[in-house]
Design a protein around this motif. Structure first.
Motif, PDB file in Angstrom:
ATOM      1  N   LYS A   1     -34.913  14.594 -11.516  1.00 53.76           N
ATOM      2  CA  LYS A   1     -34.608  16.140 -10.787  1.00 53.76           C
ATOM      3  C   LYS A   1     -35.177  17.449 -10.999  1.00 53.76           C
ATOM      4  O   LYS A   1     -35.796  17.799 -12.130  1.00 53.76           O
ATOM      5  CB  LYS A   1     -33.111  16.059 -11.106  1.00 53.76           C
TER       6      LYS A   1
ATOM      7  N   SER B   1     -35.509  20.910 -10.728  1.00 53.50           N
ATOM      8  CA  SER B   1     -34.057  22.513 -10.160  1.00 53.50           C
ATOM      9  C   SER B   1     -34.781  23.093  -9.513  1.00 53.50           C
ATOM     10  O   SER B   1     -35.999  24.113  -9.837  1.00 53.50           O
ATOM     11  CB  SER B   1     -34.030  23.074 -11.710  1.00 53.50           C
TER      12      SER B   1
ATOM     13  N   ASP C   1     -33.167  25.686  -9.355  1.00 54.07           N
ATOM     14  CA  ASP C   1     -32.995  27.598  -9.338  1.00 54.07           C
ATOM     15  C   ASP C   1     -33.943  28.587  -9.522  1.00 54.07           C
ATOM     16  O   ASP C   1     -34.991  28.464 -10.246  1.00 54.07           O
ATOM     17  CB  ASP C   1     -32.124  27.220 -11.324  1.00 54.07           C
TER      18      ASP C   1
ATOM     19  N   LEU D   1     -34.684  29.541 -12.714  1.00 55.96           N
ATOM     20  CA  LEU D   1     -34.701  28.388 -13.666  1.00 55.96           C
ATOM     21  C   LEU D   1     -35.144  28.884 -15.385  1.00 55.96           C
ATOM     22  O   LEU D   1     -35.160  28.614 -16.109  1.00 55.96           O
ATOM     23  CB  LEU D   1     -35.446  27.434 -13.549  1.00 55.96           C
TER      24      LEU D   1
ATOM     25  N   ASP E   1     -21.953  25.224 -17.528  1.00 55.03           N
ATOM     26  CA  ASP E   1     -23.136  24.509 -16.602  1.00 55.03           C
ATOM     27  C   ASP E   1     -22.333  25.490 -15.134  1.00 55.03           C
ATOM     28  O   ASP E   1     -21.571  26.302 -15.387  1.00 55.03           O
ATOM     29  CB  ASP E   1     -22.815  23.040 -15.793  1.00 55.03           C
TER      30      ASP E   1
ATOM     31  N   THR F   1     -26.084  26.801 -17.366  1.00 52.97           N
ATOM     32  CA  THR F   1     -27.415  26.263 -17.297  1.00 52.97           C
ATOM     33  C   THR F   1     -27.959  26.997 -15.605  1.00 52.97           C
ATOM     34  O   THR F   1     -26.965  26.916 -15.132  1.00 52.97           O
ATOM     35  CB  THR F   1     -27.477  25.203 -17.691  1.00 52.97           C
ATOM     36  N   PRO F   2     -28.995  25.920 -15.718  1.00 56.83           N
ATOM     37  CA  PRO F   2     -30.032  26.378 -14.505  1.00 56.83           C
ATOM     38  C   PRO F   2     -29.726  25.180 -13.646  1.00 56.83           C
ATOM     39  O   PRO F   2     -28.436  24.747 -14.297  1.00 56.83           O
ATOM     40  CB  PRO F   2     -31.423  26.085 -14.819  1.00 56.83           C
ATOM     41  N   THR F   3     -29.483  25.322 -12.644  1.00 57.96           N
ATOM     42  CA  THR F   3     -28.956  24.176 -11.053  1.00 57.96           C
ATOM     43  C   THR F   3     -29.974  22.772 -11.968  1.00 57.96           C
ATOM     44  O   THR F   3     -30.666  23.303 -11.712  1.00 57.96           O
ATOM     45  CB  THR F   3     -29.270  24.280 -10.258  1.00 57.96           C
ATOM     46  N   TYR F   4     -28.960  21.674 -11.450  1.00 62.93           N
ATOM     47  CA  TYR F   4     -29.515  20.847 -12.548  1.00 62.93           C
ATOM     48  C   TYR F   4     -29.878  20.621 -13.269  1.00 62.93           C
ATOM     49  O   TYR F   4     -30.328  20.167 -13.593  1.00 62.93           O
ATOM     50  CB  TYR F   4     -30.910  20.049 -10.783  1.00 62.93           C
ATOM     51  N   GLY F   5     -29.502  21.254 -14.768  1.00 64.99           N
ATOM     52  CA  GLY F   5     -29.932  21.364 -15.570  1.00 64.99           C
ATOM     53  C   GLY F   5     -28.646  21.274 -16.786  1.00 64.99           C
ATOM     54  O   GLY F   5     -29.402  22.127 -17.507  1.00 64.99           O
TER      55      GLY F   5
END
Length: 330
Positions: free
Chosen positions: A147, A149, A151, A154, A261, A286-290
């Motif tokens: 996945k 990110s 973001d 990031l 998150d 945290t970063p999106t999807y991170g």
């Protein structure tokens, strides 16, 4: 005193070192060759054979053999010599064709090749296909996911959080905070059959549900202490109550850095007002999807593997008791 025959010094050129380091990383596809390259690199550092053998946990004879082979034939000496046996029945061009067919095509009506399917399509035996796949590290039956990110910040967020991990600020505490929601209290429909010699533990595939709970946890970076609180729901009201628990356990003179998150519960108006009234609290998202960068996720994985996944819970109370015991055990 007998000192033995002096060893011929082993030196490598920059080109040879680059090639050796590349070979040393082939631990999966060419493990033996990688080990030989690490032996030569160890000798090139000026270490004697005993030191290299101890460092790489191999025999003294092995170090001496590949040291001598390298001095005699350089890089070519690390490869296996041709062995006696039946001549090859498949040419390099045919091997290349099998590899290309594996990588660039799929069988009709299927997503990937099997050894039997490709053997039938190519005219070779199943074992021949298997050996070619093994030699080139091909595993068509396996697939992994990833996945990315999206973001836009990031890099900045990763640097910020990793910076907290590597160099925590003085006179401050760092907490990795998250919630493990909807933990199910599951009970098997029949008693477990315990492990016995030659027999693994067995349980029924079906289960009974007895409700859920949510665990809020804060992992303190410096001490690995875990502050936890259980709630039947995981709304912003419950998250605010958990923040109160964290605040009560941190001395007033310390700054507090919290890594969380992007879950909606962490960004509601109630939570923003709570942080605005407490300037010593600093939030790091945290970063999106991170969320993988949040260390408390590693603790949740341990909790799942060691206490929840194979546990038997006849009520939510039993489940909550189990998580409390695990927190104390840490």
């Amino acid at each position: 005193m007998r000192t033995g025959r002096p060893k011929q010094p082993l030196t490598v050129t920059s080109e040879e070192r680059q090639r050796l380091e590349s070979l040393a990383h082939r631990t999966r596809s060419q493990a033996l060759l990688a080990h030989r390259a690490r032996v030569v690199l160890g000798c090139a550092e000026g270490l004697d054979n005993k030191a290299v053998a101890k460092k790489l946990r191999c025999s003294l004879g092995m170090v001496g053999k590949w040291r001598a082979r390298f001095l005699e034939a350089r890089l070519e000496g690390l490869y296996d010599e041709p062995r006696p046996g039946a001549p090859r029945k498949i040419s390099d061009d045919q091997v290349e064709k099998v590899v290309i067919q594996t990588l660039e095509s799929t069988p009709r009506g299927q997503t990937h090749w099997s050894t039997r399917g490709l053997a039938k399509a190519s005219g070779f035996s199943r074992m021949t296909i298997s050996r070619i796949w093994h030699a080139f590290g091909l595993q068509p039956h396996r697939a992994e996911t990833f996945k990315l990110s999206p973001d836009p910040q990031l890099i900045e967020k990763v640097r910020d959080i990793v910076g907290l991990y590597m160099n925590p600020p003085e006179h401050a505490v760092v907490f990795c905070v998250d919630e493990k929601s909807q933990i199910q209290a599951l009970d098997r429909t029949q008693p477990l059959l315990p492990m016995r010699p030659g027999q693994v533990e067995r349980g029924t595939h079906d289960y009974k549900r007895h409700g859920t709970t949510s665990l809020f946890a804060a992992l303190e970076l410096k001490t690995s202490r875990v502050i936890g609180q259980l709630h039947r729901r995981h709304r912003s009201q419950e998250f605010r109550q958990f923040l109160d628990v964290i605040e009560a356990q941190v001395p007033a003179g310390l700054e507090v850095h919290i890594i969380v998150d992007n879950y909606g519960t962490h960004k509601t108006a109630i939570i923003r007002k709570w942080f605005a009234k407490r300037p010593r609290f600093h939030v790091h998202f945290t970063p999106t999807y991170g969320s993988w960068i949040n260390l408390v996720e590693r603790w949740f994985a341990e909790l799942t593997n060691k206490r929840i996944r194979r546990g038997v819970f006849r009520s939510v109370k039993d489940l909550e008791s189990a998580t409390r015991i695990h927190r104390r055990a840490q």
